[in-house]
Every structure is written in structure tokens, then in C-alpha cells.
Design a protein around this motif. Structure first.
Motif, mmCIF file in Angstrom:
data_model
loop_
_atom_site.group_PDB
_atom_site.id
_atom_site.type_symbol
_atom_site.label_atom_id
_atom_site.label_comp_id
_atom_site.label_asym_id
_atom_site.label_seq_id
_atom_site.Cartn_x
_atom_site.Cartn_y
_atom_site.Cartn_z
ATOM 1 N N GLY A 159 0.776 -1.235 0.000
ATOM 2 C CA GLY A 159 0.000 0.000 0.000
ATOM 3 C C GLY A 159 0.804 1.279 0.000
ATOM 4 O O GLY A 159 0.230 2.367 -0.090
ATOM 5 N N ARG A 160 2.124 1.178 0.085
ATOM 6 C CA ARG A 160 2.949 2.381 0.076
ATOM 7 C C ARG A 160 3.271 2.783 -1.358
ATOM 8 O O ARG A 160 3.458 1.938 -2.224
ATOM 9 C CB ARG A 160 4.265 2.157 0.833
ATOM 10 C CG ARG A 160 4.120 1.584 2.223
ATOM 11 C CD ARG A 160 3.275 2.449 3.121
ATOM 12 N NE ARG A 160 3.842 3.777 3.342
ATOM 13 C CZ ARG A 160 3.282 4.711 4.100
ATOM 14 N NH1 ARG A 160 2.109 4.468 4.683
ATOM 15 N NH2 ARG A 160 3.851 5.871 4.262
ATOM 16 N N SER A 161 3.330 4.068 -1.611
ATOM 17 C CA SER A 161 3.621 4.553 -2.962
ATOM 18 C C SER A 161 5.088 4.268 -3.310
ATOM 19 O O SER A 161 5.958 4.277 -2.428
ATOM 20 C CB SER A 161 3.352 6.046 -3.073
ATOM 21 O OG SER A 161 4.367 6.790 -2.423
ATOM 22 N N PRO A 162 5.382 4.026 -4.593
ATOM 23 C CA PRO A 162 6.767 3.785 -5.012
ATOM 24 C C PRO A 162 7.707 4.926 -4.642
ATOM 25 O O PRO A 162 8.882 4.691 -4.347
ATOM 26 C CB PRO A 162 6.658 3.636 -6.530
ATOM 27 C CG PRO A 162 5.258 3.177 -6.761
ATOM 28 C CD PRO A 162 4.443 3.871 -5.709
ATOM 29 N N ILE A 163 7.192 6.152 -4.632
ATOM 30 C CA ILE A 163 8.041 7.300 -4.312
ATOM 31 C C ILE A 163 8.456 7.277 -2.846
ATOM 32 O O ILE A 163 9.616 7.524 -2.509
ATOM 33 C CB ILE A 163 7.307 8.625 -4.639
ATOM 34 C CG1 ILE A 163 6.985 8.681 -6.127
ATOM 35 C CG2 ILE A 163 8.142 9.830 -4.231
ATOM 36 C CD1 ILE A 163 6.103 9.853 -6.521
ATOM 37 N N SER A 164 7.511 6.959 -1.957
ATOM 38 C CA SER A 164 7.845 6.912 -0.531
ATOM 39 C C SER A 164 8.782 5.748 -0.227
ATOM 40 O O SER A 164 9.679 5.864 0.617
ATOM 41 C CB SER A 164 6.575 6.795 0.312
ATOM 42 O OG SER A 164 5.899 5.574 0.069
ATOM 43 N N VAL A 165 8.610 4.615 -0.918
ATOM 44 C CA VAL A 165 9.507 3.458 -0.732
ATOM 45 C C VAL A 165 10.909 3.802 -1.229
ATOM 46 O O VAL A 165 11.906 3.475 -0.581
ATOM 47 C CB VAL A 165 8.966 2.224 -1.473
ATOM 48 C CG1 VAL A 165 9.951 1.060 -1.363
ATOM 49 C CG2 VAL A 165 7.609 1.809 -0.900
ATOM 50 N N ALA A 166 10.984 4.472 -2.383
ATOM 51 C CA ALA A 166 12.287 4.881 -2.921
ATOM 52 C C ALA A 166 12.992 5.827 -1.957
ATOM 53 O O ALA A 166 14.198 5.699 -1.706
ATOM 54 C CB ALA A 166 12.100 5.549 -4.280
ATOM 55 N N ALA A 167 12.238 6.774 -1.393
ATOM 56 C CA ALA A 167 12.815 7.738 -0.457
ATOM 57 C C ALA A 167 13.341 7.033 0.799
ATOM 58 O O ALA A 167 14.430 7.340 1.292
ATOM 59 C CB ALA A 167 11.779 8.785 -0.081
ATOM 60 N N ALA A 168 12.579 6.074 1.322
ATOM 61 C CA ALA A 168 13.006 5.324 2.508
ATOM 62 C C ALA A 168 14.244 4.488 2.208
ATOM 63 O O ALA A 168 15.153 4.375 3.045
ATOM 64 C CB ALA A 168 11.863 4.426 2.994
ATOM 65 N N ALA A 169 14.290 3.891 1.025
ATOM 66 C CA ALA A 169 15.447 3.080 0.642
ATOM 67 C C ALA A 169 16.695 3.934 0.504
ATOM 68 O O ALA A 169 17.792 3.527 0.904
ATOM 69 C CB ALA A 169 15.152 2.353 -0.677
ATOM 70 N N ILE A 170 16.528 5.142 -0.048
ATOM 71 C CA ILE A 170 17.670 6.055 -0.165
ATOM 72 C C ILE A 170 18.158 6.470 1.220
ATOM 73 O O ILE A 170 19.368 6.543 1.474
ATOM 74 C CB ILE A 170 17.273 7.301 -0.993
ATOM 75 C CG1 ILE A 170 17.012 6.906 -2.451
ATOM 76 C CG2 ILE A 170 18.363 8.368 -0.923
ATOM 77 C CD1 ILE A 170 16.421 8.027 -3.294
ATOM 78 N N TYR A 171 17.216 6.730 2.116
ATOM 79 C CA TYR A 171 17.599 7.110 3.477
ATOM 80 C C TYR A 171 18.384 5.987 4.150
ATOM 81 O O TYR A 171 19.438 6.228 4.757
ATOM 82 C CB TYR A 171 16.350 7.444 4.293
ATOM 83 C CG TYR A 171 16.640 7.816 5.730
ATOM 84 C CD1 TYR A 171 17.267 9.019 6.036
ATOM 85 C CD2 TYR A 171 16.309 6.956 6.778
ATOM 86 C CE1 TYR A 171 17.550 9.354 7.359
ATOM 87 C CE2 TYR A 171 16.582 7.292 8.093
ATOM 88 C CZ TYR A 171 17.206 8.491 8.378
ATOM 89 O OH TYR A 171 17.498 8.825 9.679
ATOM 90 N N MET A 172 17.908 4.760 4.020
ATOM 91 C CA MET A 172 18.596 3.627 4.642
ATOM 92 C C MET A 172 19.985 3.425 4.044
ATOM 93 O O MET A 172 20.973 3.232 4.778
ATOM 94 C CB MET A 172 17.764 2.349 4.478
ATOM 95 C CG MET A 172 18.438 1.097 5.035
ATOM 96 S SD MET A 172 17.389 -0.378 4.976
ATOM 97 C CE MET A 172 16.285 -0.063 6.367
ATOM 98 N N ALA A 173 20.088 3.477 2.715
ATOM 99 C CA ALA A 173 21.371 3.266 2.050
ATOM 100 C C ALA A 173 22.361 4.365 2.399
ATOM 101 O O ALA A 173 23.549 4.095 2.640
ATOM 102 C CB ALA A 173 21.174 3.197 0.539
ATOM 103 N N SER A 174 21.898 5.592 2.447
ATOM 104 C CA SER A 174 22.801 6.706 2.753
ATOM 105 C C SER A 174 23.267 6.654 4.202
ATOM 106 O O SER A 174 24.428 6.962 4.502
ATOM 107 C CB SER A 174 22.114 8.043 2.473
ATOM 108 O OG SER A 174 21.089 8.313 3.413
ATOM 109 N N GLN A 175 22.370 6.246 5.120
ATOM 110 C CA GLN A 175 22.743 6.157 6.527
ATOM 111 C C GLN A 175 23.773 5.057 6.769
ATOM 112 O O GLN A 175 24.556 5.128 7.714
ATOM 113 C CB GLN A 175 21.499 5.918 7.389
ATOM 114 C CG GLN A 175 20.556 7.102 7.478
ATOM 115 C CD GLN A 175 21.202 8.322 8.116
ATOM 116 O OE1 GLN A 175 21.837 8.227 9.167
ATOM 117 N NE2 GLN A 175 21.048 9.476 7.478
ATOM 118 N N ALA A 176 23.774 4.045 5.911
ATOM 119 C CA ALA A 176 24.747 2.961 6.049
ATOM 120 C C ALA A 176 26.085 3.306 5.398
ATOM 121 O O ALA A 176 27.069 2.605 5.595
ATOM 122 C CB ALA A 176 24.196 1.677 5.432
#
Length: 285
Positions: A216-233
């Protein structure tokens, strides 16, 4: 007896409707070096062909009262004028977000179809033009978010969304579903993130969808969360606000999607990713 053969040139048009290449800038007393108007526009009923008469300089150009004898009386129907204004607005919007000519052409065609059907009465032409630009981007495989279109138009995101749905219904057309991959490269590039982080974010988003972690999450919000996780790592960390400003989503939206994928973080990163911050040290939010 001598037989003469005349050559035959096939073709359904023998008139060049393009702009004239020659100018007369070297002619003295000539302020405007061009003799003709713009190229023919096939989307308009009269092709937007017109003749512009230059300002007279001799005595023969004026009557006894000093008024110019020859004046420009450009006739254009109200519908053509409305479409012409919409086409200019579409071109301006496309230029502001660096969209190619093929997107502009498709948008113009979509607008013409909607306008001639008169199926969106009560909606402003600017709103219809903005929605047509959004549809054209998706149909051409270079999708933009509603917020990106809203930023270059005078129309609200909500109104563009309404027109978008109405246009799809009126034209009986469709657009491909957007995925996280459609935005990842552009978002990461605008954030100045290196290739390794972009590849990791792409992998994280794809795995999250495959594992059904973000229903149910939009692709844009999932992409943003994935970028946040990858950048934090990585060593190239970006805040939720920085990512949200680029992706066009609120901080809280990023956090909601991030919380859904965080418990499976060890399973989401590519095997060859070089961690600057270990998985167990990632923000828990």
C-alpha cells in the motif's frame, strides 16, 4: 520522331511549411531581419500561418491623416487561441524541468484531444495542460511526480491529480504503473549520492517490494526510505528532510516506510555493499 520524358516527382506536398532560413539583417533600414512567421503548427485548424507587415517608412505607407495604410489583422479562432496559449504554457513548464521535445509534442497532442472533446468543462486549461504533461512523462517512460509538475505550474497538486484521472477516463487511455526504479537514479543524482549508494538503494527498494514489506505504500515513498537507509549505512549520509525535498514527500511519510523495512534491513542490502555504519547501528526512528 523525338519523345520527351518529363520527370515525375512523387509526394503529397510540394510546399515547404518550415521557417525560412534566409534573413535580411544586412538590408539597410530593416529592423526586423525575418520575413516570415513561425513554422506551421498542424495542431491548429489554420496551421497558424500568418503574414506580418513591417512598419512603413515612406510617404506612400500613410494616408492623409498620417495613419498607416497597412496594418496587421491576424485572425485566429478562439479555440486556436486557447490551444496556442496552452502550448506555450506546456513548453514553459517542460523547459523548467528540462524535458525533451518529444514530451512537449505528446503533451500538446493530449491537450488537443481533451480540448476538442470538451470532456473537462469547468476545469482550467492550465490544470488540463499540467495533467497532460504528467501523463506524457509517464507514457514516454520518464515519469515525474505530481509535486514536480506542481512546482512548475500555477495549479495545486490536488487539482492536477483530479484532472489526471478525468483525462485517463475521457481519452480511454492508461499509463504504466510507476516503480521505485523510475525515480531512483534522478533522486540520487539530485542528492549528490555516489553510484554505490544508488545501487544499494535500488536493491533495498526492490527487495522490500519482493518481500511484500511495504504493502500500500507509494513507489516514491519506498524509494525515499530506501535512499535514506542506504545513505545512513554509507559515509554519504542524507537527512530525511533533504531526501523529502528532492522526492517531494513529507518526512513522516519517509519514516513510515522506513519503519516497515527496518526490521529486515540485513536482508535488503546487496552482498557487496561496503558499510560505513553497521546495520545494527542504523537509526531506528
Amino acid at each position: 520522331m523525338q519523345t520527351l520524358c518529363c520527370p515525375v516527382f512523387p509526394g503529397d506536398r510540394v510546399i515547404d511549411v518550415g521557417s525560412e532560413w534566409r534573413t535580411f539583417s544586412n538590408d539597410k533600414a530593416t529592423k526586423d531581419p525575418s520575413r516570415v512567421g513561425d513554422t506551421q503548427n498542424p495542431l491548429l485548424s489554420d496551421g497558424d500561418l500568418s503574414t506580418m507587415i513591417g512598419k512603413g517608412t515612406g510617404a506612400a505607407s500613410f494616408d492623409e491623416f498620417g495613419n498607416s495604410k497597412y496594418q496587421n489583422r491576424r485572425t485566429m479562432s478562439s479555440s486556436d487561441r486557447a490551444m496556442m496559449n496552452a502550448f506555450k504554457e506546456i513548453t514553459n513548464m517542460a523547459d523548467r524541468i528540462n524535458l525533451p521535445r518529444n514530451i512537449v509534442d505528446r503533451t500538446n497532442n493530449l491537450f488537443k484531444q481533451v480540448y476538442e472533446q470538451k470532456s473537462l468543462k469547468g476545469r482550467s486549461n492550465d490544470a488540463i495542460a499540467s495533467a497532460c504533461l504528467y501523463i506524457a512523462c509517464r507514457q514516454e517512460g520518464v515519469p515525474r511526480t505530481f509535486k514536480e509538475i506542481c512546482a512548475v505550474s500555477r495549479i495545486s497538486k490536488k487539482e492536477i491529480g483530479r484532472c489526471f484521472k478525468l483525462i485517463l477516463k475521457a481519452l480511454e487511455t492508461s499509463v504504466d504503473l510507476i516503480t521505485t526504479g523510475d525515480f531512483m537514479s534522478r533522486f540520487c543524482s539530485n542528492l549528490g549520492l555516489p553510484k554505490q549508494v544508488q545501487m544499494a538503494a535500488t536493491h533495498i527498494a526492490r527487495k522490500a517490494v519482493e518481500l511484500d514489506l511495504v504493502p500500500g505504500r507509494s513507489p516514491i515513498s519506498v524509494a525515499a526510505a530506501a535512499i535514506y537507509m542506504a545513505s545512513q549505512a554509507s559515509s554519504e549520509k542524507r537527512t530525511q528532510k533533504e531526501i523529502g525535498d528532492i522526492a517531494g514527500v513529507a518526512d513522516v511519510t519517509i519514516r513510515q516506510s522506513y519503519r516497515l523495512i527496518y526490521p529486515r534491513a540485513p536482508d535488503l542490502f546487496p552482498a557487496d555493499f561496503k558499510f560505513d555504519t553497521p546495520v545494527d547501528k542504523l537509526p531506528q526512528l
